[in-house]
Design a protein around this motif. Structure first.
Motif, PDB file in Angstrom:
ATOM      1  N   ILE A  55       0.823  -1.026  -0.194  1.00 31.13           N
ATOM      2  CA  ILE A  55      -0.097  -0.030   0.059  1.00 31.13           C
ATOM      3  C   ILE A  55       0.949   1.351   0.050  1.00 31.13           C
ATOM      4  O   ILE A  55       0.594   2.304  -0.802  1.00 31.13           O
ATOM      5  CB  ILE A  55      -0.923   0.020   1.095  1.00 31.13           C
ATOM      6  N   ALA A  56       2.010   1.155   0.794  1.00 35.32           N
ATOM      7  CA  ALA A  56       2.808   2.347   0.796  1.00 35.32           C
ATOM      8  C   ALA A  56       3.492   2.453  -0.564  1.00 35.32           C
ATOM      9  O   ALA A  56       3.596   3.981  -0.977  1.00 35.32           O
ATOM     10  CB  ALA A  56       3.925   2.026   1.952  1.00 35.32           C
ATOM     11  N   ALA A  57       3.756   1.532  -1.378  1.00 38.78           N
ATOM     12  CA  ALA A  57       4.437   1.680  -2.689  1.00 38.78           C
ATOM     13  C   ALA A  57       3.527   2.286  -3.601  1.00 38.78           C
ATOM     14  O   ALA A  57       3.721   3.245  -4.129  1.00 38.78           O
ATOM     15  CB  ALA A  57       4.983   0.197  -2.988  1.00 38.78           C
ATOM     16  N   ILE A  58       2.092   1.772  -3.409  1.00 38.32           N
ATOM     17  CA  ILE A  58       1.250   2.335  -4.489  1.00 38.32           C
ATOM     18  C   ILE A  58       0.837   3.782  -4.061  1.00 38.32           C
ATOM     19  O   ILE A  58       0.877   4.644  -5.098  1.00 38.32           O
ATOM     20  CB  ILE A  58      -0.131   1.613  -4.105  1.00 38.32           C
ATOM     21  N   VAL A  59       0.809   4.001  -2.807  1.00 41.69           N
ATOM     22  CA  VAL A  59       0.337   5.560  -2.351  1.00 41.69           C
ATOM     23  C   VAL A  59       1.834   6.455  -2.892  1.00 41.69           C
ATOM     24  O   VAL A  59       1.476   7.499  -3.428  1.00 41.69           O
ATOM     25  CB  VAL A  59       0.307   5.567  -0.949  1.00 41.69           C
ATOM     26  N   TYR A  60       2.907   5.998  -2.746  1.00 40.90           N
ATOM     27  CA  TYR A  60       4.068   6.633  -3.202  1.00 40.90           C
ATOM     28  C   TYR A  60       4.310   7.132  -4.822  1.00 40.90           C
ATOM     29  O   TYR A  60       4.188   8.124  -5.210  1.00 40.90           O
ATOM     30  CB  TYR A  60       5.228   5.792  -2.945  1.00 40.90           C
ATOM     31  N   VAL A  61       3.711   5.964  -5.533  1.00 38.96           N
ATOM     32  CA  VAL A  61       3.608   6.415  -6.863  1.00 38.96           C
ATOM     33  C   VAL A  61       2.459   7.114  -7.310  1.00 38.96           C
ATOM     34  O   VAL A  61       2.536   8.090  -8.190  1.00 38.96           O
ATOM     35  CB  VAL A  61       3.253   5.041  -7.620  1.00 38.96           C
ATOM     36  N   TRP A  62       1.168   7.180  -6.714  1.00 35.42           N
ATOM     37  CA  TRP A  62      -0.013   7.757  -6.890  1.00 35.42           C
ATOM     38  C   TRP A  62       0.178   9.225  -6.319  1.00 35.42           C
ATOM     39  O   TRP A  62      -0.165  10.128  -7.215  1.00 35.42           O
ATOM     40  CB  TRP A  62      -1.037   7.198  -5.746  1.00 35.42           C
ATOM     41  N   ALA A  63       0.964   9.526  -5.495  1.00 33.95           N
ATOM     42  CA  ALA A  63       1.399  10.920  -4.980  1.00 33.95           C
ATOM     43  C   ALA A  63       2.129  11.492  -5.849  1.00 33.95           C
ATOM     44  O   ALA A  63       1.949  12.753  -6.336  1.00 33.95           O
ATOM     45  CB  ALA A  63       1.896  10.935  -3.736  1.00 33.95           C
ATOM     46  N   ILE A  64       2.911  11.023  -6.815  1.00 31.19           N
ATOM     47  CA  ILE A  64       3.828  11.618  -7.809  1.00 31.19           C
ATOM     48  C   ILE A  64       2.811  11.815  -9.049  1.00 31.19           C
ATOM     49  O   ILE A  64       3.023  12.843  -9.687  1.00 31.19           O
ATOM     50  CB  ILE A  64       5.086  10.596  -7.922  1.00 31.19           C
TER      51      ILE A  64
END
Length: 74
Positions: A55-64
């Motif tokens: 989930i953290a990895a997905i949020v990382y990319v989503w924020a960018i």
């Protein structure tokens, strides 16, 4: 910010590479910045449970992507 594809959005996306939510903060979107940062930090802190790390990895990319595609007129 001038809109999607502007230099400000590129700068915000680059800021998000260093810390998720920082780009939204640069754009003046405080609530979005807090949500991205809290979810990322929470997921990264619990990386050993696997699912929060994903989930953290997905949020990382989503924020960018969110910072790069932000359009203040929408």
């Amino acid at each position: 910010m001038a809109g999607q594809g502007s230099g400000g959005n590129v700068l915000a996306a680059i800021c998000n590479v260093f810390f998720p939510g920082l780009g939204q903060l640069v754009q003046g979107r405080v609530l979005a910045a807090l949500i991205f940062a809290i979810v990322f930090v929470g997921g990264a802190a619990l990386w050993w449970l696997v699912v929060p790390g994903i989930i953290a990895a997905i949020v990382y990319v989503w924020a960018i992507i969110d910072a790069a595609k932000y359009d203040p007129n929408r």
